[in-house]
Design a protein around this motif. Structure first.
Motif, PDB file in Angstrom:
ATOM      1  N   MET A  73      22.183  58.705 -39.769  1.00  0.00           N
ATOM      2  CA  MET A  73      21.583  57.838 -40.762  1.00  0.00           C
ATOM      3  C   MET A  73      20.109  58.151 -40.930  1.00  0.00           C
ATOM      4  N   ASN A  74      19.668  58.117 -42.164  1.00  0.00           N
ATOM      5  CA  ASN A  74      18.240  58.222 -42.440  1.00  0.00           C
ATOM      6  C   ASN A  74      17.761  56.834 -42.855  1.00  0.00           C
ATOM      7  N   GLY A  75      16.471  56.652 -42.792  1.00  0.00           N
ATOM      8  CA  GLY A  75      15.932  55.386 -43.259  1.00  0.00           C
ATOM      9  C   GLY A  75      15.784  54.382 -42.133  1.00  0.00           C
ATOM     10  N   ILE A  76      15.339  53.211 -42.495  1.00  0.00           N
ATOM     11  CA  ILE A  76      15.016  52.205 -41.483  1.00  0.00           C
ATOM     12  C   ILE A  76      15.715  50.895 -41.815  1.00  0.00           C
ATOM     13  N   ILE A  77      16.363  50.337 -40.804  1.00  0.00           N
ATOM     14  CA  ILE A  77      16.884  48.975 -40.943  1.00  0.00           C
ATOM     15  C   ILE A  77      16.177  48.165 -39.873  1.00  0.00           C
ATOM     16  N   SER A  78      15.626  47.040 -40.262  1.00  0.00           N
ATOM     17  CA  SER A  78      14.922  46.275 -39.244  1.00  0.00           C
ATOM     18  C   SER A  78      15.327  44.817 -39.281  1.00  0.00           C
ATOM     19  N   ILE A  79      15.242  44.206 -38.108  1.00  0.00           N
ATOM     20  CA  ILE A  79      15.463  42.771 -38.012  1.00  0.00           C
ATOM     21  C   ILE A  79      14.189  42.152 -37.458  1.00  0.00           C
ATOM     22  N   ASP A  80      13.693  41.157 -38.106  1.00  0.00           N
ATOM     23  CA  ASP A  80      12.416  40.529 -37.747  1.00  0.00           C
ATOM     24  C   ASP A  80      11.328  41.584 -37.561  1.00  0.00           C
ATOM     25  N   GLY A  81      11.366  42.588 -38.389  1.00  0.00           N
ATOM     26  CA  GLY A  81      10.323  43.607 -38.344  1.00  0.00           C
ATOM     27  C   GLY A  81      10.534  44.713 -37.337  1.00  0.00           C
ATOM     28  N   LYS A  82      11.605  44.629 -36.530  1.00  0.00           N
ATOM     29  CA  LYS A  82      11.832  45.682 -35.532  1.00  0.00           C
ATOM     30  C   LYS A  82      12.932  46.618 -36.004  1.00  0.00           C
ATOM     31  N   ASP A  83      12.655  47.929 -35.923  1.00  0.00           N
ATOM     32  CA  ASP A  83      13.633  48.938 -36.334  1.00  0.00           C
ATOM     33  C   ASP A  83      14.810  48.913 -35.362  1.00  0.00           C
ATOM     34  N   ILE A  84      16.013  48.643 -35.872  1.00  0.00           N
ATOM     35  CA  ILE A  84      17.150  48.531 -34.944  1.00  0.00           C
ATOM     36  C   ILE A  84      17.682  49.884 -34.493  1.00  0.00           C
ATOM     37  N   TYR A  85      17.276  50.963 -35.152  1.00  0.00           N
ATOM     38  CA  TYR A  85      17.710  52.288 -34.701  1.00  0.00           C
ATOM     39  C   TYR A  85      16.648  52.959 -33.831  1.00  0.00           C
ATOM     40  N   ASP A  86      15.649  52.183 -33.434  1.00  0.00           N
ATOM     41  CA  ASP A  86      14.612  52.690 -32.540  1.00  0.00           C
ATOM     42  C   ASP A  86      15.233  53.012 -31.174  1.00  0.00           C
ATOM     43  N   LYS A  87      14.690  54.066 -30.519  1.00  0.00           N
ATOM     44  CA  LYS A  87      15.243  54.492 -29.227  1.00  0.00           C
ATOM     45  C   LYS A  87      15.161  53.393 -28.161  1.00  0.00           C
ATOM     46  N   ASN A  88      14.167  52.527 -28.274  1.00  0.00           N
ATOM     47  CA  ASN A  88      13.968  51.526 -27.228  1.00  0.00           C
ATOM     48  C   ASN A  88      14.839  50.276 -27.413  1.00  0.00           C
ATOM     49  N   ILE A  89      15.540  50.226 -28.511  1.00  0.00           N
ATOM     50  CA  ILE A  89      16.390  49.056 -28.756  1.00  0.00           C
ATOM     51  C   ILE A  89      17.673  49.204 -27.954  1.00  0.00           C
ATOM     52  N   ARG A  90      18.015  48.166 -27.203  1.00  0.00           N
ATOM     53  CA  ARG A  90      19.306  48.193 -26.509  1.00  0.00           C
ATOM     54  C   ARG A  90      20.351  47.641 -27.467  1.00  0.00           C
ATOM     55  N   VAL A  91      21.321  48.487 -27.751  1.00  0.00           N
ATOM     56  CA  VAL A  91      22.287  48.130 -28.780  1.00  0.00           C
ATOM     57  C   VAL A  91      23.072  46.870 -28.392  1.00  0.00           C
ATOM     58  N   GLU A  92      23.290  46.666 -27.083  1.00  0.00           N
ATOM     59  CA  GLU A  92      24.015  45.469 -26.647  1.00  0.00           C
ATOM     60  C   GLU A  92      23.227  44.198 -26.981  1.00  0.00           C
ATOM     61  N   GLU A  93      21.900  44.279 -26.785  1.00  0.00           N
ATOM     62  CA  GLU A  93      21.050  43.116 -27.097  1.00  0.00           C
ATOM     63  C   GLU A  93      21.069  42.831 -28.594  1.00  0.00           C
ATOM     64  N   LEU A  94      21.005  43.922 -29.357  1.00  0.00           N
ATOM     65  CA  LEU A  94      21.018  43.791 -30.814  1.00  0.00           C
ATOM     66  C   LEU A  94      22.271  43.062 -31.273  1.00  0.00           C
ATOM     67  N   ARG A  95      23.403  43.430 -30.659  1.00  0.00           N
ATOM     68  CA  ARG A  95      24.675  42.852 -31.116  1.00  0.00           C
ATOM     69  C   ARG A  95      24.839  41.400 -30.683  1.00  0.00           C
ATOM     70  N   LYS A  96      24.074  40.997 -29.679  1.00  0.00           N
ATOM     71  CA  LYS A  96      24.093  39.569 -29.344  1.00  0.00           C
ATOM     72  C   LYS A  96      23.353  38.780 -30.416  1.00  0.00           C
ATOM     73  N   GLN A  97      22.374  39.449 -31.003  1.00  0.00           N
ATOM     74  CA  GLN A  97      21.572  38.786 -32.020  1.00  0.00           C
ATOM     75  C   GLN A  97      22.264  38.837 -33.389  1.00  0.00           C
ATOM     76  N   ILE A  98      22.990  39.924 -33.626  1.00  0.00           N
ATOM     77  CA  ILE A  98      23.681  40.086 -34.906  1.00  0.00           C
ATOM     78  C   ILE A  98      25.177  40.117 -34.639  1.00  0.00           C
ATOM     79  N   GLY A  99      25.831  38.972 -34.811  1.00  0.00           N
ATOM     80  CA  GLY A  99      27.264  38.895 -34.523  1.00  0.00           C
ATOM     81  C   GLY A  99      28.082  39.446 -35.661  1.00  0.00           C
ATOM     82  N   MET A 100      29.372  39.697 -35.357  1.00  0.00           N
ATOM     83  CA  MET A 100      30.229  40.261 -36.404  1.00  0.00           C
ATOM     84  C   MET A 100      31.613  39.632 -36.380  1.00  0.00           C
ATOM     85  N   VAL A 101      32.134  39.371 -37.568  1.00  0.00           N
ATOM     86  CA  VAL A 101      33.505  38.892 -37.727  1.00  0.00           C
ATOM     87  C   VAL A 101      34.241  39.939 -38.553  1.00  0.00           C
ATOM     88  N   PHE A 102      35.431  40.292 -38.087  1.00  0.00           N
ATOM     89  CA  PHE A 102      36.105  41.443 -38.683  1.00  0.00           C
ATOM     90  C   PHE A 102      37.154  41.038 -39.711  1.00  0.00           C
TER      91      PHE A 102
END
Lengths: 291, 240
Positions: B51-80
């Motif tokens: 992916m190119n480009g930036i997606i951010s939540i509350d100003g933080k880039d979610i594809y940043d190397k320092n973001i823990r994807v597990e933490e992100l998913r606790k903040q952004i839930g999903m229903v399938f």
């Protein structure tokens, strides 16, 4: 054209009938010879006596020492094969990139294709000396070495069946787990493995069934001394080993000593028959669950 | 499908306001689900994904190397799309997210189960059979259970990927009602096939076509007076 079809159909039916008759034949031989044996030895003695000495002057016909030997080696084998086999299955299904997967699976199949006599010598000439260097007092023939190698032999079976079971778990469950913030490890062991548990149990039961019936490894590495023990360091004898010992020895055909192998064979048949049926039953329940 | 332009991503996300419902509409295969899955990084598991480009939540880039994807998913839930409860009890389904965080306190777990199920409008129906298997519930109940399971982790954003497409009309109405209620506490992004649904529940609508976001505006404008001709053709049913 029609006659050709008929011939082909008859050929196919014949092939199917052969397997049925072979099974019936085996059961008939075991039962008829077994009944002969039990007309001379009481079935109570057979099931409760703690000594198995049909080849000695002081004859005892208690199957328990052979059953104990069989279960001891089987238990060790499963204790080795289940953790290793399941770990490999989880790795292949949840972690491995496609190229690793396509490398590991054929390698496991090679492991499954090694003749058991080779495993037997591997146990006797590699594992046993190694164990002796770690555990002083270990006998040259022992249940531990045979059990461990039997476990290695069963790993491909457990891995392959467990992997199938894990693969059959709907992908949506994995997504649900990831979506809640699970790590891969949590997803694997809290969602995927429990959801595949019936298939994994089937793999273990079939593994047990395989270990109970395994002959060559135990005949070579575990010894030929019927002994009612759970000590894995001393020689024991399994049901299968006993059958080999008698049928390749110089016992006269038709004698009581000779008939013991049919009684032992019958006991073995009953065990594997029950185990296979349990696994069949669980498999059926399992299939219902996801349909 | 896999190609998402950086520009689109950027412009778009800046526009989702808290406590709103945003709907993604478009024909099958137009990339709306793939796009939705960028927000909680569910595309990460696709081998060829980039992916190119930036997606951010509350100003933080979610594809940043320092973001823990597990933490992100606790903040952004999903229903399938399809209800996917775990083959466990109703109770265990709801507390799953807490258990993986290592929470063992029975009081917290019990309270969470009740709150989450109430928020998902399922509590009255299941409160006496929390130990029963979740698979015994109806499809609509299962989907509300999946919503409850997501709410239990206390996310701030909920992504919904056609949450009602596998359900009957009555269950669909319940889910829609629920989405409307949840809006006061959560930011919701929903992918839907059903244009009427988008019209009923969303504040903003984005129209996707052929892997591209064509238009994004207030739902009312998209459905009555869109700027792009393709959008107009789609919402009036001339194609798709």
């Amino acid at each position: 054209m029609r006659t050709k079809e008929k011939i082909i159909e008859a050929g196919l039916a014949l092939a199917a009938i052969i397997t049925v008759f072979t099974t019936i034949g085996i059961i008939w031989v075991l039962l008829s010879q077994g009944i002969d044996f039990f007309s001379e030895v009481s079935i109570i003695d057979f099931l409760t006596d703690t000594q198995w000495t049909p080849l000695f002057a002081d004859k005892h016909f208690g199957i328990l020492p052979l059953v104990a030997g069989t279960f001891l080696t089987t238990f060790i084998a499963i204790a080795v094969a289940l953790p290793v086999g399941l770990t490999i299955a989880v790795y292949l299904n949840e972690y491995a990139p496609r190229n690793i997967r396509s490398l590991v699976k054929p390698l496991l199949e090679i492991l499954a294709a090694v003749p058991t006599v080779v495993y037997g010598f591997f146990a006797l000439s590699v594992i046993t000396p190694f164990l002796q260097s770690l555990l002083p007092g270990m006998a040259g023939f022992n249940a531990l070495s045979a059990g461990i190698v039997m476990g290695i032999m069963i790993i491909p079976l457990i891995t392959s069946l467990s992997e199938d079971a894990l693969y059959a778990v709907p992908k949506s469950l994995r997504e649900a787990s990831y979506g809640m913030g699970s790590t891969r490890l949590q997803t694997a062991f809290k969602v995927m493995v429990p959801a595949a548990s019936s298939g994994i149990i089937v793999s273990v039961i079939l593994g047990i069934s395989r270990a109970v019936g395994e002959t060559m490894i135990v005949a070579i590495a575990a010894g030929q001394q019927p002994r009612l023990t759970i000590n894995p360091m001393v020689p024991i004898e399994t049901i299968t080993t006993y059958i080999v010992q008698v049928s390749t020895g110089d016992v006269a055909h038709g004698s009581l000593e000779y008939k013991t192998i049919f009684a032992a064979g019958l006991a073995l048949f009953v065990f594997t028959f029950i185990l296979n049926n349990i696994s069949y039953w669980i498999k059926k329940k399992f299939q219902e669950k996801y349909e | 499908m896999n190609k998402l332009e950086a520009k689109n991503v950027n412009v778009f996300y800046g526009a989702i306001k808290p406590n709103t419902v945003t709907a993604f509409i478009g024909p099958s295969g137009c990339g709306k689900s793939t796009f939705l899955r960028l927000f909680n990084r569910m595309n990460d598991y696709i081998d060829v994904f980039r992916m190119n480009g930036i997606i951010s939540i509350d100003g933080k880039d979610i594809y940043d190397k320092n973001i823990r994807v597990e933490e992100l998913r606790k903040q952004i839930g999903m229903v399938f799309q399809k209800p996917n409860p775990f083959p466990k009890s109703i109770y265990e389904n709801v507390v799953y997210g807490l258990r993986i965080q290592g929470i063992k306190d029975k009081k917290i777990l019990d309270e969470t189960v009740e709150t989450a199920l109430q928020q998902a409008a399922l509590w009255e129906e299941v409160k006496d059979k929390l130990k029963d298997s979740a698979l015994a519930l109806s499809g609509g109940q299962q989907q509300r259970l999946c919503i409850a399971r997501t709410l239990a982790v206390q996310p701030t954003v909920i992504l919904m990927d056609e949450p009602a497409s596998a359900l009957d009309p009555i269950s669909t109405a319940k889910i829609e009602d629920l989405i409307y209620k949840l809006k006061s506490k959560y930011t919701i992004v929903i992918v839907t096939h059903n244009m009427q649904q988008a019209g009923r529940i969303s504040d903003k609508t984005a129209f996707f076509y052929m892997g591209e976001m064509v238009e994004f505006d207030d739902t009312k404008i998209i459905f009555t007076n869109p700027k792009q001709e393709r959008t107009l053709n789609y919402v009036t049913g001339r194609f798709g």
